[in-house]
Scaffold this motif. Sequence first.
Motif, PDB file in Angstrom:
ATOM      1  N   ALA A  38     -27.513 -17.440 -14.939  1.00 30.97           N
ATOM      2  CA  ALA A  38     -27.717 -16.097 -14.389  1.00 30.97           C
ATOM      3  C   ALA A  38     -27.789 -15.101 -15.533  1.00 30.97           C
ATOM      4  CB  ALA A  38     -26.579 -15.727 -13.447  1.00 30.97           C
ATOM      5  N   PRO A  39     -28.386 -13.943 -15.315  1.00 28.85           N
ATOM      6  CA  PRO A  39     -28.423 -12.922 -16.369  1.00 28.85           C
ATOM      7  C   PRO A  39     -27.011 -12.452 -16.720  1.00 28.85           C
ATOM      8  CG  PRO A  39     -29.949 -12.384 -14.581  1.00 28.85           C
ATOM      9  CD  PRO A  39     -29.098 -13.503 -14.092  1.00 28.85           C
ATOM     10  N   TYR A  40     -26.831 -11.988 -17.943  1.00 30.99           N
ATOM     11  CA  TYR A  40     -25.573 -11.387 -18.366  1.00 30.99           C
ATOM     12  C   TYR A  40     -25.545  -9.963 -17.839  1.00 30.99           C
ATOM     13  CZ  TYR A  40     -21.904  -9.538 -21.411  1.00 30.99           C
ATOM     14  OH  TYR A  40     -20.772  -8.942 -21.897  1.00 30.99           O
ATOM     15  N   ALA A  41     -24.540  -9.650 -17.002  1.00 36.48           N
ATOM     16  CA  ALA A  41     -24.515  -8.349 -16.337  1.00 36.48           C
ATOM     17  C   ALA A  41     -23.712  -7.303 -17.088  1.00 36.48           C
ATOM     18  CB  ALA A  41     -23.944  -8.493 -14.926  1.00 36.48           C
ATOM     19  N   GLY A  42     -22.713  -7.733 -17.863  1.00 33.79           N
ATOM     20  CA  GLY A  42     -21.888  -6.770 -18.583  1.00 33.79           C
ATOM     21  C   GLY A  42     -20.554  -7.364 -18.972  1.00 33.79           C
ATOM     22  N   CYS A  43     -19.774  -6.586 -19.740  1.00 31.42           N
ATOM     23  CA  CYS A  43     -18.511  -7.092 -20.280  1.00 31.42           C
ATOM     24  C   CYS A  43     -17.307  -6.711 -19.427  1.00 31.42           C
ATOM     25  CB  CYS A  43     -18.314  -6.569 -21.698  1.00 31.42           C
ATOM     26  SG  CYS A  43     -18.220  -4.773 -21.809  1.00 31.42           S
ATOM     27  N   LEU A  44     -17.456  -5.799 -18.465  1.00 31.85           N
ATOM     28  CA  LEU A  44     -16.323  -5.351 -17.673  1.00 31.85           C
ATOM     29  C   LEU A  44     -16.202  -6.177 -16.403  1.00 31.85           C
ATOM     30  CD1 LEU A  44     -14.015  -3.338 -17.229  1.00 31.85           C
ATOM     31  CD2 LEU A  44     -15.668  -1.804 -16.130  1.00 31.85           C
ATOM     32  N   SER A  45     -15.049  -6.801 -16.215  1.00 27.56           N
ATOM     33  CA  SER A  45     -14.849  -7.612 -15.018  1.00 27.56           C
ATOM     34  C   SER A  45     -13.496  -7.302 -14.394  1.00 27.56           C
ATOM     35  CB  SER A  45     -14.965  -9.111 -15.335  1.00 27.56           C
ATOM     36  OG  SER A  45     -13.941  -9.519 -16.225  1.00 27.56           O
ATOM     37  N   PHE A  46     -13.408  -7.544 -13.097  1.00 25.23           N
ATOM     38  CA  PHE A  46     -12.190  -7.317 -12.333  1.00 25.23           C
ATOM     39  C   PHE A  46     -11.810  -8.602 -11.618  1.00 25.23           C
ATOM     40  CE2 PHE A  46     -13.821  -3.066 -12.841  1.00 25.23           C
ATOM     41  CZ  PHE A  46     -12.701  -2.245 -12.906  1.00 25.23           C
ATOM     42  N   ASN A  47     -10.505  -8.728 -11.384  1.00 24.75           N
ATOM     43  CA  ASN A  47      -9.988  -9.848 -10.609  1.00 24.75           C
ATOM     44  C   ASN A  47      -9.178  -9.281  -9.452  1.00 24.75           C
ATOM     45  OD1 ASN A  47      -7.242 -11.631 -10.277  1.00 24.75           O
ATOM     46  ND2 ASN A  47      -9.054 -12.917 -10.456  1.00 24.75           N
ATOM     47  N   VAL A  48      -9.182  -9.988  -8.323  1.00 20.55           N
ATOM     48  CA  VAL A  48      -8.434  -9.518  -7.174  1.00 20.55           C
ATOM     49  C   VAL A  48      -7.791 -10.703  -6.464  1.00 20.55           C
ATOM     50  CG1 VAL A  48     -10.332  -9.642  -5.505  1.00 20.55           C
ATOM     51  CG2 VAL A  48      -8.546  -7.902  -5.210  1.00 20.55           C
ATOM     52  N   ASN A  49      -6.600 -10.475  -5.907  1.00 22.90           N
ATOM     53  CA  ASN A  49      -5.936 -11.445  -5.037  1.00 22.90           C
ATOM     54  C   ASN A  49      -6.047 -10.956  -3.603  1.00 22.90           C
ATOM     55  OD1 ASN A  49      -4.310 -13.485  -6.830  1.00 22.90           O
ATOM     56  ND2 ASN A  49      -3.987 -11.487  -7.778  1.00 22.90           N
ATOM     57  N   ALA A  50      -6.270 -11.871  -2.675  1.00 20.59           N
ATOM     58  CA  ALA A  50      -6.411 -11.500  -1.271  1.00 20.59           C
ATOM     59  C   ALA A  50      -5.884 -12.631  -0.397  1.00 20.59           C
ATOM     60  CB  ALA A  50      -7.874 -11.204  -0.939  1.00 20.59           C
ATOM     61  N   VAL A  51      -5.654 -12.319   0.866  1.00 23.58           N
ATOM     62  CA  VAL A  51      -5.162 -13.315   1.815  1.00 23.58           C
ATOM     63  C   VAL A  51      -6.031 -13.281   3.065  1.00 23.58           C
ATOM     64  CG1 VAL A  51      -3.237 -14.024   3.289  1.00 23.58           C
ATOM     65  CG2 VAL A  51      -2.786 -13.187   0.973  1.00 23.58           C
ATOM     66  N   ALA A  52      -6.606 -14.431   3.398  1.00 26.54           N
ATOM     67  CA  ALA A  52      -7.407 -14.571   4.622  1.00 26.54           C
ATOM     68  C   ALA A  52      -6.486 -14.986   5.769  1.00 26.54           C
ATOM     69  CB  ALA A  52      -8.498 -15.611   4.415  1.00 26.54           C
ATOM     70  N   VAL A  53      -6.563 -14.237   6.878  1.00 24.26           N
ATOM     71  CA  VAL A  53      -5.769 -14.555   8.067  1.00 24.26           C
ATOM     72  C   VAL A  53      -6.716 -14.679   9.263  1.00 24.26           C
ATOM     73  CG1 VAL A  53      -3.656 -13.495   7.199  1.00 24.26           C
ATOM     74  CG2 VAL A  53      -5.302 -12.095   8.441  1.00 24.26           C
ATOM     75  N   ASP A  54      -6.150 -14.870  10.436  1.00 27.38           N
ATOM     76  CA  ASP A  54      -6.978 -15.159  11.611  1.00 27.38           C
ATOM     77  C   ASP A  54      -8.011 -14.074  11.921  1.00 27.38           C
ATOM     78  OD1 ASP A  54      -5.760 -17.569  12.043  1.00 27.38           O
ATOM     79  OD2 ASP A  54      -4.298 -16.790  13.471  1.00 27.38           O
ATOM     80  N   HIS A  55      -7.623 -12.827  11.831  1.00 26.40           N
ATOM     81  CA  HIS A  55      -8.512 -11.763  12.283  1.00 26.40           C
ATOM     82  C   HIS A  55      -8.780 -10.716  11.204  1.00 26.40           C
ATOM     83  CE1 HIS A  55      -8.047 -13.544  16.199  1.00 26.40           C
ATOM     84  NE2 HIS A  55      -6.740 -13.393  16.132  1.00 26.40           N
ATOM     85  N   GLY A  56      -8.810 -11.141   9.965  1.00 23.97           N
ATOM     86  CA  GLY A  56      -9.096 -10.189   8.906  1.00 23.97           C
ATOM     87  C   GLY A  56      -8.645 -10.700   7.554  1.00 23.97           C
ATOM     88  N   THR A  57      -8.705  -9.821   6.563  1.00 23.51           N
ATOM     89  CA  THR A  57      -8.312 -10.148   5.201  1.00 23.51           C
ATOM     90  C   THR A  57      -7.585  -8.952   4.608  1.00 23.51           C
ATOM     91  OG1 THR A  57     -10.256 -11.574   4.908  1.00 23.51           O
ATOM     92  CG2 THR A  57      -9.148 -10.826   2.907  1.00 23.51           C
ATOM     93  N   VAL A  58      -6.453  -9.214   3.955  1.00 20.99           N
ATOM     94  CA  VAL A  58      -5.771  -8.149   3.226  1.00 20.99           C
ATOM     95  C   VAL A  58      -6.026  -8.367   1.738  1.00 20.99           C
ATOM     96  CG1 VAL A  58      -4.019  -7.638   4.941  1.00 20.99           C
ATOM     97  CG2 VAL A  58      -3.603  -9.446   3.288  1.00 20.99           C
ATOM     98  N   VAL A  59      -6.259  -7.273   1.025  1.00 14.87           N
ATOM     99  CA  VAL A  59      -6.694  -7.347  -0.374  1.00 14.87           C
ATOM    100  C   VAL A  59      -5.698  -6.607  -1.254  1.00 14.87           C
ATOM    101  CG1 VAL A  59      -8.575  -6.832  -1.979  1.00 14.87           C
ATOM    102  CG2 VAL A  59      -9.083  -7.409   0.406  1.00 14.87           C
ATOM    103  N   GLY A  60      -5.276  -7.249  -2.322  1.00 17.82           N
ATOM    104  CA  GLY A  60      -4.392  -6.617  -3.286  1.00 17.82           C
ATOM    105  C   GLY A  60      -5.161  -5.697  -4.219  1.00 17.82           C
ATOM    106  N   PHE A  61      -4.421  -4.890  -4.967  1.00 16.00           N
ATOM    107  CA  PHE A  61      -5.072  -3.990  -5.910  1.00 16.00           C
ATOM    108  C   PHE A  61      -5.682  -4.801  -7.052  1.00 16.00           C
ATOM    109  CE2 PHE A  61      -5.297  -0.742  -9.260  1.00 16.00           C
ATOM    110  CZ  PHE A  61      -5.960   0.247  -8.554  1.00 16.00           C
TER     111      PHE A  61
END
Length: 465
Positions: free
Chosen positions: A211-234
């Motif tokens: 794939a093309p190189y898009a840039g040097c800045l990246s983010f990581n996130v933790n999240a939890v998938a449950v029955d009726h949605g997803t909660v996302v950490g900062f």
Amino acid sequence: MESQGTFRDRFSDTRVLWQTRMAAYCLGIDEFVPLAMVLSLDDGCDLDLMERRTGIRFYSREKTEGRRRALGDDPETYTLLPAIEHQLMSSLRDSPTGRWKAVSPYPSVSLRGFAAKTGIGCHCRTWEESRLFGSKRGLRACLDDLDLPRLPARMLDLGQVRYPELASEFGGRFVMQQDMGAAGRGTAIIGSPEDLAEAGRRFGVSEVWVAPYAGCLSFNVNAVAVDHGTVVGFPSVQIVGQPFLHGTPSGHAGNDFTAAAAAPSDVLTSIRKQSERIGSWMAARGYRGLFGLDFVVDEASGTPLAVDLNPRWQASTSLQAQAESRQGRIPLAAVELAAQLGMMNTQEILAMAEVFFQPLEGSQVFPKNAHGRWCQARNKLEAGVYSAALEYARPALRLRELNAPDELVITGGVPRPGRPMAAGTWLLRICGVRAAVDGATGQPLPWVEEAVRKVYNQVDLEEVD
């Protein structure tokens, strides 16, 4: 907001046998979850302090084998050695009464077998889930189904490609990834024919994603998938590569929640919304629980693009748990574990969604073995709090034990002098509450490189046969 004590009361007499990679990963959830025994790969000096302060009994592969090996994400990594299994059996016989549960955020066939043998409940990932949701092919299918922004990538035969042709299609600098990989070990940034040849030698596979190189800045996130949605950490800014940390050029090297708090709100909102949709896509296919995502911010458009899906605990998860605990919050990872064991329901978790996405303070970097072969530390580095000048102040384990913004806490497998460590293995982790990187570029701030240099000087690594 629920208190630490009332949350822990949810577990009643449950006692948890938890299998993880790094022993220090338990810090942050141990005050909320009744971890009684922890299986880890490492056996650092900090483990002694953790045992004294937490009361947890640790069982280490490194201690049993007498060396720190370079282990990946294959079934062999999570195999219970016979000596450790024997120790666990004895501990279970001698332990106080309670409802034992074996839990791992990683796929562990061995732990499942041990749990079946001893008659205790077991909750851990399967290898089928890891392959289905952890592959680049799986992520591409998800992004296509949801019509989310994505890099124009395609799979190619590494043995049949040449740099000029790839540069013509993807640009002079592009990214090459194995279909399965973790912590950046299966990723290479290609900018020359020599880079392409080195990737071919390192990967040892025929098919790769390009794939093309898009840039040097990246983010990581933790999240939890449950029955009726997803909660996302900062999210956290992800620290990648960095020669002074001696990891692979594209390897994970740390995280910075403090720097992420200064990111543009539209970037953070996009990461959250995309993560929620991806989690719902996973849940519709049977996945429940903790997962992580890596996003790279496209330099041209400023849009976060999902590039990696990790159906497991991540290196950032423990730091996030410590940062949440420091701010008086129930950690996302502790909530997910309670849900696995049937002690929280979907509605309770979804009701906490806004709290989980509140900004956090915390950063970490992971120096690696600085030699290209086996080595050992000559000197002992105490686990604990250090000044900005890296002078030892006091024993400590957690972010909340820091008294000043420029203090640091060192844990994460601090090497025991004379213990052999394989090339590429982690050395320790350096944590603080101040920003470690420039939030606009993801590049480390000067104090980080200086602290790491002093760490290497103090442990004084030497090669061994």
